[in-house]
Write an enzyme that holds these catalytic residues in place. Structure first.
Site, PDB file in Angstrom:
ATOM      1  N   THR A   4       6.551   1.441   0.700  1.00 18.85           N
ATOM      2  CA  THR A   4       7.347   0.771  -0.342  1.00 18.85           C
ATOM      3  C   THR A   4       6.895   1.208  -1.732  1.00 18.85           C
ATOM      4  OG1 THR A   4       7.800  -1.138   1.060  1.00 18.85           O
ATOM      5  CG2 THR A   4       7.981  -1.475  -1.306  1.00 18.85           C
ATOM      6  N   SER A  18       0.855  -1.183   0.000  1.00 18.98           N
ATOM      7  CA  SER A  18       0.000   0.000   0.000  1.00 18.98           C
ATOM      8  C   SER A  18       0.889   1.230   0.000  1.00 18.98           C
ATOM      9  CB  SER A  18      -0.915   0.008   1.225  1.00 18.98           C
ATOM     10  OG  SER A  18      -0.146   0.041   2.406  1.00 18.98           O
ATOM     11  N   ARG A  19       0.299   2.349  -0.316  1.00 17.28           N
ATOM     12  CA  ARG A  19       1.027   3.605  -0.161  1.00 17.28           C
ATOM     13  C   ARG A  19       1.040   3.979   1.316  1.00 17.28           C
ATOM     14  NH1 ARG A  19       2.155   5.748  -5.052  1.00 17.28           N
ATOM     15  NH2 ARG A  19       0.862   5.131  -6.829  1.00 17.28           N
ATOM     16  N   ALA A  20       1.843   4.983   1.646  1.00 23.35           N
ATOM     17  CA  ALA A  20       1.974   5.394   3.038  1.00 23.35           C
ATOM     18  C   ALA A  20       0.604   5.736   3.621  1.00 23.35           C
ATOM     19  CB  ALA A  20       2.895   6.599   3.128  1.00 23.35           C
ATOM     20  N   ASP A  37      -4.505   2.738  13.031  1.00 24.15           N
ATOM     21  CA  ASP A  37      -4.018   1.466  12.480  1.00 24.15           C
ATOM     22  C   ASP A  37      -4.155   0.419  13.576  1.00 24.15           C
ATOM     23  OD1 ASP A  37      -3.031  -0.269  10.635  1.00 24.15           O
ATOM     24  OD2 ASP A  37      -0.979   0.486  10.644  1.00 24.15           O
TER      25      ASP A  37
END
Length: 517
Positions: free
Chosen positions: A216, A207-209, A269
């Site tokens: 990554t 995934s993006r940040a 998260d």
């Protein structure tokens, strides 16, 4: 009853994973149907129906009285041409809304509840307000291990899955993932070329940040295309044994991407959502074996060994139920890994390691070799304990660099990679001493204020690490930005608290690597 037909107008607004419709306040439909702003409406055309959140506008440059505007997401999902007739009606509540309300009330959801809820999420039947309620509820009241298992299953079920069939001939399909929270920790971009050069299949999707200055996918995008459609991703892996791609365009666990679009602005998260997100993407990508990195440290996501062990056991439980072989490593998360924080800076560190450059950060190199070695030991022909040596030989021989170049070419090399931000500011030590600790969260926030990851060349370049001695006035790190405003925000935050703690050498021992578990 349906309202009179309206003409579609494509409104060029990116609403990021949410269907939004726009009606003019003077539209007869608004008055006749009693529509209000933020109401959910059903938009129908050519036998297809989407749910959308309504925005009421007063400017006829956006939509005229007999038009229905659609955001970019809604327009793409409805799949009809601009100017096409559509009908609008009040949307029915998603079938799973009762389950959502029960979760908000703190109740446990069963497998059927979670499958129904994730199906509605994937079909964009929930507004971001409702999704935020679900994310907050699961964060506050938690998910028990069976709920996490079923949530993971549900996320897998609504997306596509890669099947490597005879290509692996019964061998493992490997992957590596870090739970995040440690700036600069770009080990995946080293692990993938090492293990694929060894001959193993590694379809790495990321995934993006979410809350960090780079993920990554953000960092790999400095070097190559990462938004790969499903068929191209599969073809690249068959050609090169691996990839380093963004999972959002491959339709792997799409409900997770929608939930992430809410988690990102909330900076949430939760453990249950984290486990379901990571494992659903890995299984959808066809992985059979996973090395999981759980960094632990005072400013990491996981702060104590007890917390790390609880998370490890939850990952192991869900992975076991889904027939995914998991090797979890609890690693040192006491400070950033590598020197750069931000996409361009982190890509620089990765390429230095691959080129065996003397300037390559030693901690990034060593951690990548540790994780790659664990992955190589999934190979039934490799003896336990030999993986690190094999990984080191692949890196030092240049085979990993050649493999990375092959993956970059297959994905599409960036002909004009983004440059490092030219506006700089050095943050200096106020007094001399030894670096005792570095606050990961503070450095990540400073890098984000500098512009990362939206501005790839923005970020923080670390000049000293824990255990290093510094003199008063010596630079601790350098800020890079593209815009003066970003640089000022980052500089002001660093001035209040640099994130570095200095002391005498005996004030604290240099943190060692957490014991692999």
């Amino acid at each position: 009853m349906d309202t009179p037909a309206l003409r579609i107008r494509r409104v060029g607004i990116d609403t990021w994973r949410e269907n939004v419709a726009y009606l003019h306040r003077n539209c007869p439909v608004v008055r006749a149907a009693g529509f209000q702003a933020l109401a959910k409406v059903a938009v129908r055309a050519n036998g297809k129906t989407i749910a959308a959140v309504l925005n009421v506008v007063d400017d006829d440059r956006i939509v005229e009285a007999c038009e229905l505007g659609l955001s970019e997401d809604a327009f793409a999902r409805l799949q009809v041409a601009e100017g096409h007739d559509v009908q609008v009606a009040h949307a029915e509540a998603p079938a799973s809304i009762a389950a959502l309300h029960r979760k908000i009330a703190g109740e446990r959801l069963d497998r059927a509840d979670l499958f129904a809820l994730i199906q509605d999420v994937a079909q964009a039947r929930y507004s971001k307000i409702e999704l935020a309620a679900f994310v907050v509820a699961t964060h506050q009241t938690g998910l028990d291990r069976d709920e996490v298992w079923h949530l993971t299953e549900a996320m897998i079920s609504v997306g596509r899955r890669l099947d490597w069939g005879t290509q692996v001939r019964g061998g493992p399909v490997v992957d590596k993932h870090c739970i995040g929270g440690i700036p600069g920790n770009r080990t995946s971009m080293l692990v993938v070329p090492i293990v694929t050069a060894h001959g193993m299949l590694c379809p790495k999707t990321s995934s993006r940040a979410i809350t960090s200055p780079a993920g990554t996918a953000d960092t790999m995008e400095v070097l190559a295309e990462v938004a790969l459609p499903f068929e191209k991703l599969a073809a690249i892996v068959r050609e090169t044994n691996g990839c380093l791609a963004w999972g959002g365009t491959a339709d792997l666990s799409p409900a997770d991407d929608i939930l992430i679009s809410v988690e990102r602005p909330l900076a949430l998260d939760s453990p249950g959502q984290m486990v379901a997100s990571i494992l659903s993407k890995k299984i959808a990508a066809g992985s059979t074996h996973l090395v999981l990195d759980i960094p632990m440290g005072p400013s990491a996501k996981v702060r104590s060994m007890a917390e790390a062990q609880r998370l490890k056991k939850l990952f192991e439980f869900v992975a076991g139920r889904l027939n995914l072989q998991l090797d979890a490593v609890i690693s040192d998360g006491s400070q950033p890994i590598g020197s750069g924080i931000g996409p361009v800076l982190e890509a620089r560190d990765v390429m230095r390691v691959l080129r065996n450059d003397p300037a390559a950060p030693a901690d990034l190199r060593q951690k990548a070799l540790l994780l790659a070695g664990r992955m190589i030991e999934f190979d039934p022909d490799v003896r336990g304990g030999d993986g690190w040596r094999i990984a080191r030989d692949i890196l030092e021989s240049g085979r990993a660099l050649a493999q990375m170049q092959a993956i970059i070419e297959a994905q599409g090399r960036r002909t004009q990679p983004p440059a490092l931000g030219e506006m700089t500011h050095e943050v200096l030590a106020e007094a001399g001493g030894t670096v005792q600790s570095i606050d990961n969260l503070r450095l990540a926030r400073i890098a984000r204020l500098a512009g990362a990851p939206q501005v790839p060349g923005a970020g923080v370049d670390l000049l000293v690490k824990v255990g290093d001695s510094v003199a008063a006035g010596q630079a601790l790190y350098r800020l890079h930005a593209q815009y003066e405003t970003d640089l000022r925000f980052a500089r002001d935050l660093a001035r209040k608290d640099s994130g570095y703690r200095l002391g005498t050498a005996h004030d604290g021992d240099r943190p060692g690597e957490a014991e692999a578990a």
